[in-house]
Design a protein around this motif. Sequence first.
Motif, PDB file in Angstrom:
ATOM      1  N   LYS A 415       0.830  -1.204   0.000  1.00 41.65           N
ATOM      2  CA  LYS A 415       0.000   0.000   0.000  1.00 41.65           C
ATOM      3  C   LYS A 415       0.868   1.260   0.000  1.00 41.65           C
ATOM      4  N   THR A 416       0.340   2.300  -0.598  1.00 42.00           N
ATOM      5  CA  THR A 416       1.044   3.585  -0.626  1.00 42.00           C
ATOM      6  C   THR A 416       1.212   4.094   0.803  1.00 42.00           C
ATOM      7  N   GLN A 417       2.455   4.431   1.154  1.00 39.82           N
ATOM      8  CA  GLN A 417       2.749   4.857   2.516  1.00 39.82           C
ATOM      9  C   GLN A 417       3.819   5.940   2.525  1.00 39.82           C
ATOM     10  N   SER A 418       3.885   6.659   3.629  1.00 42.22           N
ATOM     11  CA  SER A 418       4.923   7.670   3.836  1.00 42.22           C
ATOM     12  C   SER A 418       5.276   7.692   5.312  1.00 42.22           C
ATOM     13  N   ARG A 419       6.456   8.224   5.599  1.00 42.60           N
ATOM     14  CA  ARG A 419       6.956   8.190   6.975  1.00 42.60           C
ATOM     15  C   ARG A 419       7.746   9.458   7.269  1.00 42.60           C
ATOM     16  N   ILE A 488       2.010  16.786  13.571  1.00 42.93           N
ATOM     17  CA  ILE A 488       2.414  16.851  12.162  1.00 42.93           C
ATOM     18  C   ILE A 488       2.058  15.532  11.487  1.00 42.93           C
ATOM     19  N   GLN A 489       1.510  15.633  10.274  1.00 39.46           N
ATOM     20  CA  GLN A 489       1.146  14.449   9.506  1.00 39.46           C
ATOM     21  C   GLN A 489       1.739  14.534   8.103  1.00 39.46           C
ATOM     22  N   VAL A 490       1.882  13.363   7.476  1.00 34.69           N
ATOM     23  CA  VAL A 490       2.408  13.295   6.117  1.00 34.69           C
ATOM     24  C   VAL A 490       1.540  12.336   5.306  1.00 34.69           C
ATOM     25  N   ARG A 491       1.442  12.608   4.019  1.00 28.36           N
ATOM     26  CA  ARG A 491       0.776  11.671   3.114  1.00 28.36           C
ATOM     27  C   ARG A 491       1.494  11.688   1.774  1.00 28.36           C
ATOM     28  N   ALA A 492       1.411  10.567   1.069  1.00 31.37           N
ATOM     29  CA  ALA A 492       2.029  10.430  -0.246  1.00 31.37           C
ATOM     30  C   ALA A 492       0.951  10.405  -1.322  1.00 31.37           C
ATOM     31  N   ILE A 493       1.319  10.851  -2.515  1.00 33.25           N
ATOM     32  CA  ILE A 493       0.458  10.792  -3.687  1.00 33.25           C
ATOM     33  C   ILE A 493       1.101   9.805  -4.658  1.00 33.25           C
ATOM     34  N   ASP A 494       0.377   8.762  -5.039  1.00 36.41           N
ATOM     35  CA  ASP A 494       1.000   7.769  -5.908  1.00 36.41           C
ATOM     36  C   ASP A 494       1.054   8.243  -7.355  1.00 36.41           C
ATOM     37  N   THR A 496      -0.546   7.583  -9.919  1.00 38.45           N
ATOM     38  CA  THR A 496      -1.812   7.826 -10.611  1.00 38.45           C
ATOM     39  C   THR A 496      -2.494   9.098 -10.121  1.00 38.45           C
ATOM     40  N   GLY A 497      -1.873   9.770  -9.130  1.00 37.94           N
ATOM     41  CA  GLY A 497      -2.470  10.966  -8.559  1.00 37.94           C
ATOM     42  C   GLY A 497      -3.378  10.710  -7.375  1.00 37.94           C
ATOM     43  N   THR A 498      -3.411   9.491  -6.885  1.00 38.81           N
ATOM     44  CA  THR A 498      -4.279   9.128  -5.768  1.00 38.81           C
ATOM     45  C   THR A 498      -3.538   9.270  -4.447  1.00 38.81           C
ATOM     46  N   PRO A 499      -4.071  10.076  -3.495  1.00 42.97           N
ATOM     47  CA  PRO A 499      -3.414  10.192  -2.186  1.00 42.97           C
ATOM     48  C   PRO A 499      -3.573   8.901  -1.385  1.00 42.97           C
ATOM     49  N   GLN A 500      -2.608   8.651  -0.518  1.00 45.51           N
ATOM     50  CA  GLN A 500      -2.759   7.499   0.378  1.00 45.51           C
ATOM     51  C   GLN A 500      -3.948   7.741   1.285  1.00 45.51           C
ATOM     52  N   THR A 501      -4.573   6.672   1.714  1.00 43.15           N
ATOM     53  CA  THR A 501      -5.798   6.801   2.490  1.00 43.15           C
ATOM     54  C   THR A 501      -5.527   7.268   3.915  1.00 43.15           C
ATOM     55  N   GLU A 502      -6.472   8.047   4.423  1.00 48.79           N
ATOM     56  CA  GLU A 502      -6.403   8.498   5.812  1.00 48.79           C
ATOM     57  C   GLU A 502      -6.990   7.461   6.761  1.00 48.79           C
ATOM     58  N   PRO A 509      -5.367  -7.768   8.135  1.00 51.66           N
ATOM     59  CA  PRO A 509      -4.800  -8.944   7.464  1.00 51.66           C
ATOM     60  C   PRO A 509      -3.924  -8.637   6.249  1.00 51.66           C
ATOM     61  N   ASP A 510      -3.892  -7.376   5.798  1.00 55.54           N
ATOM     62  CA  ASP A 510      -3.175  -7.107   4.539  1.00 55.54           C
ATOM     63  C   ASP A 510      -2.424  -5.789   4.527  1.00 55.54           C
ATOM     64  N   GLY A 511      -1.986  -5.326   5.706  1.00 54.90           N
ATOM     65  CA  GLY A 511      -1.154  -4.127   5.756  1.00 54.90           C
ATOM     66  C   GLY A 511      -1.846  -2.932   6.378  1.00 54.90           C
ATOM     67  N   ALA A 512      -1.096  -2.166   7.170  1.00 55.76           N
ATOM     68  CA  ALA A 512      -1.630  -0.999   7.880  1.00 55.76           C
ATOM     69  C   ALA A 512      -1.826   0.182   6.931  1.00 55.76           C
ATOM     70  N   THR A 513      -2.782   1.031   7.283  1.00 55.42           N
ATOM     71  CA  THR A 513      -2.997   2.280   6.548  1.00 55.42           C
ATOM     72  C   THR A 513      -3.238   3.408   7.534  1.00 55.42           C
ATOM     73  N   GLY A 514      -3.176   4.638   7.013  1.00 53.82           N
ATOM     74  CA  GLY A 514      -3.359   5.832   7.825  1.00 53.82           C
ATOM     75  C   GLY A 514      -2.183   6.776   7.655  1.00 53.82           C
ATOM     76  N   TYR A 515      -2.307   7.980   8.153  1.00 53.48           N
ATOM     77  CA  TYR A 515      -1.236   8.973   8.063  1.00 53.48           C
ATOM     78  C   TYR A 515      -0.262   8.800   9.224  1.00 53.48           C
ATOM     79  N   HIS A 516       1.031   8.810   8.916  1.00 55.65           N
ATOM     80  CA  HIS A 516       2.013   8.824   9.994  1.00 55.65           C
ATOM     81  C   HIS A 516       1.933  10.179  10.684  1.00 55.65           C
ATOM     82  N   THR A 517       1.790  10.138  11.996  1.00 56.69           N
ATOM     83  CA  THR A 517       1.581  11.351  12.777  1.00 56.69           C
ATOM     84  C   THR A 517       2.599  11.413  13.910  1.00 56.69           C
ATOM     85  N   ILE A 518       3.212  12.581  14.094  1.00 51.08           N
ATOM     86  CA  ILE A 518       4.124  12.778  15.214  1.00 51.08           C
ATOM     87  C   ILE A 518       3.718  14.033  15.983  1.00 51.08           C
ATOM     88  N   ASN A 519       4.179  14.104  17.219  1.00 47.56           N
ATOM     89  CA  ASN A 519       3.947  15.282  18.050  1.00 47.56           C
ATOM     90  C   ASN A 519       5.284  15.917  18.398  1.00 47.56           C
TER      91      ASN A 519
END
Length: 523
Positions: A415-419, A488-494, A496-502, A509-519
């Motif tokens: 899945k599309t992800q960012s960190r 602070i949050q980050v998201r990636a755009i794949d 095809t122009g589709t942002p990673q899901t929030e 069962p098939d991989g984590a999703t969401g925005y990486h968030t730090i304080n």
Amino acid sequence: MSTDSTMVGTRRPTISYPAPIGPASLAGAIAAGLALGITELLAGMFERIPSAVASVGSYVVDNSPNFVKDFAISVFGTADKGALAIGTAILAVLIGLVIGRASLHRPWINPASFAAFAVVGIAAAVGQVNASPLLTFFGISAAAVAGWALLRSVLAALQSVDPADHGADDPARRRLLGGMAGAGLAAVAAGGVGRQLIISRSETVRETMALPVPRTTVPPPSSAAILDVPGITPIVVPNNQFYRIDTALVVPRPNLDSWRLSVTGMVDNEVSLSINDLYDMELHERYVTIACVSNRVGGDLVGNAKWTGIRLTEVLDMAGVDPATATQLVPRSVDGWTAGFPTQLAYDGRDPLIAIGMNGEPLPPDHGFPARLIVPGLYGYVSATKWLEEIELTTWDAFDAYWVPKGWAKEGPIKTQSRIDTPRTGELVTGEFVAGGVAWSPELGIAGVEVRAEGGDWQVADVSDPLSDRSWVQWSATLDLERGDHKIQVRAIDGTGTPQTEAVAPVRPDGATGYHTINVTVG
């Protein structure tokens, strides 16, 4: 004439004193450690005798409940195998403590316990790769006998000494404690030497090997592909920093003289390739990012490397494969671990490799020497088989790979992800600071990365030039925030122009999703 019972020719009765519990328990622990150490030494000396620690530990890994495995990965991360190996040895020593104490009053417990040790060790080891049942039986049995004999002799010595003489200056006590200390050191030395022999046996062969010149190569990363941001993950992760997640308690080290990669199952012609056969084939270099399905949002179970290998399709074509009928490809490791993915994905243009090199050198043992699969866009649990031994062609419904019956999805696209690598959560920063990290969407590529604070508007980040659509990118953004605490949050755009899901989802069962968030706190 009177008779003196102390005269020569009469026999003094043998007196058995109660042995102190502490030394008896310690003797049991040392005896168990010695037995384990000997099994490890024999495994190092004889290639056909597997390590008992590794064999039992592998059985535990394969049969542990899912929540135990998830806990181990979440707590220990890439150190989970070492933690289990140490835990297995510690548990054996703790059991030895109990055996030593119990054997004081019930001597039969000593031989019965070490007989059980032998049975468990042999049962777990005989099924290991390249194991000789006969050598394994005699090797582990000999180790168990050594443990039994040591505990028996120490308990007998303890019971032969009058407790009234157990002072610090008692010569018998000093000899006994010295002997126990020596046995303990022998146990540690045997285990350490055995483990080193196992490692060096494989490394000696690997270090003499050099990768042939690939048919197609990739250039080193340009300056535009690397952002100069302190604390950011390297665009190409060094081998010794690359994550490792697998079910192998001890790294398999196949004998290259007998190792073969076979293509079997629903094929026109079964294929068997030696390491020399693979080295003689056309090699190709690719920058590919791979990830573990257990990687949480913001986790580090992901990495990018330059892989060198043979196109998977070339080997499949040698065997004669029809993806329309042989709908599943099942790669199998030398330790029996399996993955599985649709055969058609090998032919859809993602160009998977049978990799024999990593970052310009033969695969490190931890990462699959002598060969592994690299399939861009798929999580490792369905594709990235290390220590590859067999590729079986079958149907989609005929087989479920290792992790599928344990509750994981049968298909595993990454899945599309960012960190966010920098700053770290909880860090104190200045009002204006640079945030940076990595983003990945193998196969689709990354078109952009955005960051925001407090759920506000998204700010476009700078992104490094991609090494390929299959590789991650680095990103950075300068943020100017007021004093105080900020999220602070980050998201990636794949691509095809589709942002990673929030939407937040767990790894199962098939991989984590969401925005990486730090304080962070701005001071």
